[in-house]
Design a protein around this motif. Structure first.
Motif, short mmCIF file in Angstrom:
data_model
loop_
_atom_site.label_atom_id
_atom_site.label_comp_id
_atom_site.label_asym_id
_atom_site.label_seq_id
_atom_site.Cartn_x
_atom_site.Cartn_y
_atom_site.Cartn_z
N CYS A 1 13.45 15.14 65.53
CA CYS A 1 12.57 14.82 66.65
C CYS A 1 13.34 14.79 67.97
O CYS A 1 14.46 14.28 68.05
N GLN A 2 12.71 15.32 69.01
CA GLN A 2 13.35 15.37 70.32
C GLN A 2 13.27 14.02 71.05
O GLN A 2 13.96 13.81 72.04
N ARG A 3 12.44 13.13 70.55
CA ARG A 3 12.26 11.83 71.19
C ARG A 3 13.47 10.95 70.88
O ARG A 3 13.82 10.72 69.73
N VAL A 4 14.10 10.42 71.93
CA VAL A 4 15.34 9.64 71.77
C VAL A 4 15.13 8.45 70.87
O VAL A 4 15.96 8.17 69.98
N LEU A 5 14.02 7.73 71.03
CA LEU A 5 13.80 6.50 70.27
C LEU A 5 13.44 6.74 68.81
O LEU A 5 13.34 5.79 68.04
N CYS A 6 13.27 7.99 68.41
CA CYS A 6 13.02 8.30 67.00
C CYS A 6 14.32 8.49 66.23
O CYS A 6 14.31 8.66 65.00
N GLU A 7 15.44 8.48 66.94
CA GLU A 7 16.77 8.49 66.33
C GLU A 7 16.95 9.62 65.32
O GLU A 7 17.32 9.40 64.17
N ARG B 1 1.78 29.12 68.96
CA ARG B 1 2.98 29.22 68.12
C ARG B 1 3.18 27.93 67.33
O ARG B 1 2.62 26.90 67.64
N VAL B 2 4.02 28.02 66.31
CA VAL B 2 4.28 26.86 65.46
C VAL B 2 4.94 25.75 66.28
O VAL B 2 5.72 26.01 67.19
N LYS B 3 4.59 24.50 65.96
CA LYS B 3 5.17 23.33 66.61
C LYS B 3 5.86 22.48 65.55
O LYS B 3 5.86 22.82 64.36
N THR B 4 6.47 21.37 65.95
CA THR B 4 7.07 20.45 65.00
C THR B 4 6.36 19.10 65.10
O THR B 4 5.99 18.66 66.18
N TYR B 5 6.19 18.46 63.94
CA TYR B 5 5.52 17.16 63.86
C TYR B 5 6.50 16.10 63.40
O TYR B 5 7.20 16.28 62.39
N CYS B 6 6.57 15.01 64.13
CA CYS B 6 7.45 13.90 63.77
C CYS B 6 6.64 12.83 63.06
O CYS B 6 5.71 12.26 63.64
N PRO B 7 6.97 12.52 61.80
CA PRO B 7 6.22 11.50 61.07
C PRO B 7 6.49 10.07 61.54
O PRO B 7 5.77 9.15 61.15
N ARG B 8 7.49 9.88 62.40
CA ARG B 8 7.78 8.53 62.89
C ARG B 8 6.93 8.20 64.12
O ARG B 8 6.20 7.21 64.13
N CYS B 9 7.01 9.03 65.15
CA CYS B 9 6.19 8.78 66.35
C CYS B 9 4.82 9.44 66.26
O CYS B 9 3.95 9.19 67.09
N GLN B 10 4.64 10.30 65.24
CA GLN B 10 3.38 10.99 64.99
C GLN B 10 2.94 11.82 66.19
O GLN B 10 1.76 11.88 66.54
N PRO C 1 7.48 3.68 64.89
CA PRO C 1 7.99 4.16 66.17
C PRO C 1 8.41 3.02 67.10
O PRO C 1 7.75 1.97 67.13
N VAL C 2 9.52 3.19 67.79
CA VAL C 2 9.96 2.23 68.80
C VAL C 2 9.34 2.63 70.13
O VAL C 2 9.43 3.78 70.55
N THR C 3 8.68 1.71 70.77
CA THR C 3 7.99 2.00 72.03
C THR C 3 8.88 1.69 73.23
O THR C 3 9.46 0.59 73.32
N TYR C 4 8.99 2.63 74.11
CA TYR C 4 9.75 2.41 75.36
C TYR C 4 8.87 1.62 76.33
O TYR C 4 7.72 1.98 76.58
N ILE C 5 9.41 0.52 76.86
CA ILE C 5 8.69 -0.31 77.82
C ILE C 5 9.31 -0.14 79.20
O ILE C 5 10.46 -0.55 79.43
N PRO C 6 8.60 0.48 80.15
CA PRO C 6 9.15 0.64 81.49
C PRO C 6 9.22 -0.69 82.22
O PRO C 6 8.30 -1.52 82.12
N THR C 7 10.32 -0.94 82.92
CA THR C 7 10.49 -2.19 83.67
C THR C 7 11.13 -1.91 85.02
O THR C 7 11.79 -0.88 85.21
#
Length: 223
Positions: A85-91, A108-117, A155-161
């Motif tokens: 997964c390209q998402r940083v918080l999905c490790e 075109r084909v895509k990729t699916y992440c089962p963690r962040c869905q 999934p870990v959620t990023y909280i903007p502050t």
């Protein structure tokens, strides 16, 4: 489009092969010969070649849903063949290929992440594979067939502050703006109402001589 009544005994593959030139596509799939330069300069050949690719891709989309196909794709997934997964918080959670449509030449084909869905464009450059060759259901069928493949953590959620304060209306805020599955805001009026009350309250505090430090803590820019 395929009409189930148009082929009485062979299903969609026979229907596809009965179309003009498509029987040659099947022969091309079964042939061990590679096209030469003369073939690649022949427009008629290229059209049949594309038909052969589409036919092979559609057969592939059916095969990977079979018990044997699922077992083979499970092994590829565990080996990290499809990337992470390209998402940083999905490790670096492993991902699966997925199509956004069952129709050919749609995307075109895509990729699916089962963690962040979530669905992402693959990192590989020049990846020109039709999403219909995998279909919209394969990733989810594989995970349901092998539930141990589901991530152990959600999934870990990023909280903007801003300086440690949650931002009004954004993720993590008590008054977070909510969206439906189409991305449209569903609680804008409620959030605006709260914001107006906070602004009015802040204005009243200034009139009554509330200290500036106390007023900063009530500003509607934060939670």
């Amino acid at each position: 489009m395929y009409d189930s009544e148009s082929s009485s005994d062979g299903g969609w593959i026979s229907w596809f092969c009965d179309l003009e030139g498509h029987d040659e596509a099947m022969k091309m799939i079964l042939s061990s010969e590679s096209p030469d330069s003369e073939d690649l300069n022949d427009q008629g050949f290229l059209e049949i070649y594309q038909c052969a690719m589409d036919l092979y891709g559609l057969i592939h989309s059916r095969f990977i849903l079979s018990p044997r196909g699922l077992a083979m794709m499970r092994e590829k997934y565990l080996l990290g063949t499809f990337g992470s997964c390209q998402r940083v918080l999905c490790e670096r959670q492993l991902v699966l290929p997925i199509g956004l449509s069952e129709e050919l030449s749609t995307s075109r084909v895509k990729t699916y992440c089962p963690r962040c869905q979530e669905v992402y464009v693959p990192r590989q450059k020049n990846l020109d594979i039709d999403g219909a060759y995998f279909g919209t259901s394969f990733s989810h069928v594989l995970l349901k067939s092998y539930p141990e493949l589901y991530p152990k953590e959600g999934p870990v959620t990023y909280i903007p502050t801003i300086y440690g304060f949650k931002i009004f209306g954004q993720k993590g805020s008590r008054y977070e703006i909510q969206y439906d599955v189409m991305g449209k805001v569903v609680n804008q009026k409620d959030v605006d109402s709260v914001l107006k009350k906070k602004i009015a309250s802040g204005a009243a505090g200034n009139v009554n001589g509330t200290s500036s430090d106390a007023q900063v803590n009530k500003t509607p820019a934060y939670k």
